[in-house]
Design an enzyme around this catalytic site. Structure first.
Site, PDB file in Angstrom:
ATOM      1  N   HIS A 155      15.905   1.937  33.636  1.00  0.00           N
ATOM      2  CA  HIS A 155      14.832   1.664  32.685  1.00  0.00           C
ATOM      3  C   HIS A 155      14.160   0.314  32.887  1.00  0.00           C
ATOM      4  CE1 HIS A 155      16.123   5.343  30.963  1.00  0.00           C
ATOM      5  NE2 HIS A 155      17.329   4.873  30.723  1.00  0.00           N
ATOM      6  N   LYS A 184      10.803   4.245  16.469  1.00  0.00           N
ATOM      7  CA  LYS A 184      10.380   5.393  17.285  1.00  0.00           C
ATOM      8  C   LYS A 184      10.038   6.580  16.403  1.00  0.00           C
ATOM      9  CE  LYS A 184      11.784   4.680  21.917  1.00  0.00           C
ATOM     10  NZ  LYS A 184      13.006   3.873  22.113  1.00  0.00           N
ATOM     11  N   GLU A 236      14.937  15.282  20.454  1.00  0.00           N
ATOM     12  CA  GLU A 236      13.679  15.878  20.932  1.00  0.00           C
ATOM     13  C   GLU A 236      13.906  16.624  22.239  1.00  0.00           C
ATOM     14  OE1 GLU A 236      10.764  12.668  21.398  1.00  0.00           O
ATOM     15  OE2 GLU A 236      11.543  12.164  23.372  1.00  0.00           O
ATOM     16  N   ARG A 290       2.681  -5.788  23.246  1.00  0.00           N
ATOM     17  CA  ARG A 290       2.681  -7.086  23.916  1.00  0.00           C
ATOM     18  C   ARG A 290       1.827  -7.020  25.178  1.00  0.00           C
ATOM     19  NH1 ARG A 290       7.395  -4.325  25.567  1.00  0.00           N
ATOM     20  NH2 ARG A 290       7.310  -3.914  27.804  1.00  0.00           N
TER      21      ARG A 290
HETATM   22  C1  MV4 Z   1      12.714  10.884  27.845  1.00  0.00           C
HETATM   23  C2  MV4 Z   1      12.849  11.491  29.108  1.00  0.00           C
HETATM   24  C3  MV4 Z   1      12.743  12.858  29.160  1.00  0.00           C
HETATM   25  N1  MV4 Z   1      12.521  13.579  28.037  1.00  0.00           N
HETATM   26  N2  MV4 Z   1      12.490  11.646  26.753  1.00  0.00           N
HETATM   27  C4  MV4 Z   1      13.897   6.471  29.099  1.00  0.00           C
HETATM   28  C5  MV4 Z   1      13.786   5.209  28.321  1.00  0.00           C
HETATM   29  C6  MV4 Z   1      13.051   5.529  27.094  1.00  0.00           C
HETATM   30  N3  MV4 Z   1      11.979   4.594  26.913  1.00  0.00           N
HETATM   31  C7  MV4 Z   1      12.567   6.921  27.249  1.00  0.00           C
HETATM   32  N4  MV4 Z   1      13.143   7.455  28.435  1.00  0.00           N
HETATM   33  C8  MV4 Z   1      13.038   8.777  28.731  1.00  0.00           C
HETATM   34  N5  MV4 Z   1      12.785   9.566  27.680  1.00  0.00           N
HETATM   35  C9  MV4 Z   1      12.408  12.951  26.876  1.00  0.00           C
HETATM   36  N6  MV4 Z   1      12.200  13.693  25.761  1.00  0.00           N
HETATM   37  C10 MV4 Z   1      13.081  10.677  30.211  1.00  0.00           C
HETATM   38  C11 MV4 Z   1      13.182   9.313  30.023  1.00  0.00           C
HETATM   39  C12 MV4 Z   1      13.432   8.549  31.215  1.00  0.00           C
HETATM   40  C13 MV4 Z   1      12.478   7.673  31.730  1.00  0.00           C
HETATM   41  C14 MV4 Z   1      11.267   7.456  31.095  1.00  0.00           C
HETATM   42  C15 MV4 Z   1      10.340   6.600  31.610  1.00  0.00           C
HETATM   43  C16 MV4 Z   1      10.612   5.936  32.800  1.00  0.00           C
HETATM   44  C17 MV4 Z   1      11.808   6.115  33.441  1.00  0.00           C
HETATM   45  C18 MV4 Z   1      12.756   6.983  32.915  1.00  0.00           C
HETATM   46  C19 MV4 Z   1      13.957   7.172  33.589  1.00  0.00           C
HETATM   47  C20 MV4 Z   1      14.880   8.029  33.067  1.00  0.00           C
HETATM   48  C21 MV4 Z   1      14.631   8.713  31.879  1.00  0.00           C
END
Ligand code: MV4
Length: 491
Positions: free
Chosen positions: A237, A118, A202, A293
């Site tokens: 997720h 990441k 972040e 993918r």
């Molecule tokens: C975040 C976010 C808010 N702000 N990053 C969740 C899994 C990972 N792939 C990244 N995720 C998130 N990162 C920042 N800086 C909120 C999430 C997140 C989320 C992202 C995409 C789809 C569903 C989610 C559910 C909860 C939190």
């Protein structure tokens, strides 16, 4: 054009069948692999040849890199398609396949490795001019430095694992007091889950949307986008439902996001199909990660573009140039995918594997079902609980929703609990209908309460159905099931 004579599919279930369908249309022979509990699975019957790969546990079967390559060599397959999950984003597997003189249907192992970090991919994208969220540019090495960065960008912030995925090792921090603990916990969890304790900090967005762009690129670096998808409705997720295009997309936002996605792919020397994921809030979008993918939800992009993404993957893996330019990729209508899982949505989504005693999948205008199950099939408890993907296309979003409701109404799955009623409740939710979704949608919309109401309706229908079957009116089952459904008047 055939591209290859024989391909091994290193996967199971609906996605193995999806890939084999493309192969069958192209006249390519297919080789399936199967674990012990999968010996009677549909993907095994669909393939031209099938080889036993190992015991139920994925480490013994679908993750067994060396054995899978041995089977490919023994069967004379020239290429391996990994599907999604299992080995699909494992750069060591992609490298092994290439080292064996076979073709990995996906990006180069170097690209997979580079995008697996990441921190590394965020730096790559920042340098390529793709918007990223402010935060620590590298892994956190000192609490003081983390505190300085967090104070500068402002709380709340989030601590994330660099090697992570699926929210593992991710912690939201509201103020400076919580930072040290979040970093310690994140490092501990990341270390044990991924073997890499590196975390970064972040800016945290409260209720972002998850918007992603489908990419297709050939070996010469000719890179196209296949428009966008909205994937905000998730649970822990895990995506539950996706749509294409994103309902809040404007021409200007699309112009900028697709250009960023193509810049991201070019920066990573990307080839084959991939997805660039973004978080979106208040008119701004930020790079999150690249999925190297074929994704579960590629189907809805196929619906709105008319492009067979799996065939394109096979063609570019064989060294063919993409047969189209960006101007040839047009967007038509709207598509929605509901993931049908064998889970109880009223009991914390507990998995409910078991035997499918009655099964009838929907059809008709604008409907597509991808599944690896059938009547009489027993869903094994060892793998993912997704048993089917139900997709609906309409000339606009409203028609897609209406078709999805109608398809859920037609869908009969007896013997296991499924997420079908949950999807019906979502299709009826006023905020969803208005296109107003975000990553906290399920928690906030009290979907469970409306679901109970729909389930009571369902229960009456199921009892009628069960009664008619018990009375021996077991008219060639399918006809009976359809009849019971059609006679019921569902509002
Ligand atoms: C975040 C976010 C808010 N702000 N990053 C969740 C899994 C990972 N792939 C990244 N995720 C998130 N990162 C920042 N800086 C909120 C999430 C997140 C989320 C992202 C995409 C789809 C569903 C989610 C559910 C909860 C939190």
């Amino acid at each position: 054009m055939k591209y290859f004579d024989k391909i091994l599919i290193a996967n199971r279930g609906e996605i193995a069948i999806r890939v084999m369908r493309a192969c069958r249309e192209l006249g390519i022979d297919t080789v399936a692999i199967y674990s012990e509990p999968d010996k009677n699975a549909l993907h095994v019957k669909y393939a031209d040849e099938a080889f036993y790969v190992g015991e139920a546990h994925p480490s013994k079967s679908y993750l067994n890199k060396e054995r899978i390559c041995d089977i490919a060599q023994k069967s004379g397959a020239e290429a391996i398609h990994p599907g999604y999950g299992f080995l699909a984003e494992n750069y060591r597997f992609a490298k092994l396949v290439e080292d064996e003189g076979l073709t990995f249907i996906g990006p180069s192992w170097q690209t997979i490795e580079a995008l697996g970090s990441k921190i590394g991919s965020k730096r790559m994208m920042r340098e390529a001019g793709v918007p990223v969220l402010p935060g620590t540019p590298d892994g956190v090495t000192s609490l003081d430095e983390a505190k300085k960065v967090a104070a500068a960008i402002g709380y709340p912030v989030v601590v994330k694992a660099s090697a992570g995925g699926g929210g593992i090792g991710m912690h939201i921090v509201e103020s400076e007091e919580g930072l040290e603990e979040a970093i310690d916990m994140g490092m501990r969890i990341a270390g044990s889950a991924f073997g890499d304790p590196t975390v970064f900090v972040e800016k945290y967005l409260a209720k972002p949307r998850h918007i992603e762009v489908q990419i297709l690129a050939d070996a010469k670096g000719h890179t196209l986008h296949l428009y966008d998808r909205e994937c905000s409705i998730q649970r822990r997720h895990q995506k539950l439902l996706e749509e294409a295009p994103c309902p809040i997309m404007t021409p200007d936002l699309r112009e900028r996001m697709t250009a960023s996605a193509i810049a991201a792919a070019k920066a990573a020397n990307y080839r084959n199909a991939g997805t660039v994921e973004f978080l979106y809030a208040n008119g701004n979008y930020y790079f999150m990660e690249v999925n190297t993918r074929l994704q579960v939800e590629h189907t809805i992009t196929e619906f709105i573009t008319g492009i067979d993404i799996v065939k394109q993957q096979i063609a570019v893996a064989a060294g063919e140039d993409l047969s189209m330019d960006q101007e040839d990729v047009s967007l038509r209508g709207h598509a929605i995918e509901c993931r049908i899982n064998a889970e109880d949505p009223l009991n914390n989504f507990t998995a409910d594997p078991g035997k499918i005693v009655r099964y009838r999948s929907p059809g008709g205008p604008g409907i597509r079902v991808d599944s690896g199950i059938h009547m009489g099939y027993t869903i094994p408890p060892h793998y993912d609980s997704m048993i089917a993907k139900l997709c609906a296309w309409g000339s606009n979003r409203e028609e897609a929703i209406q078709r999805m409701r109608r398809a859920i109404y037609e869908y009969v799955v007896l013997g296991v609990k499924t997420t079908l009623p949950l999807h019906y409740a979502i299709m009826r939710n006023p905020h969803f209908v208005a296109g107003d979704t975000h990553t906290h949608f399920l928690q906030e919309e009290h979907i469970a309460a409306s679901l109970r109401r729909y389930l009571r309706e369902e229960e009456t229908r199921m009892q009628t159905l069960a009664a008619s079957l018990r009375q021996g009116k077991e008219v060639a089952a399918i006809a009976a099931v359809v009849d019971v459904y059609l006679r019921k008047n569902m509002k």
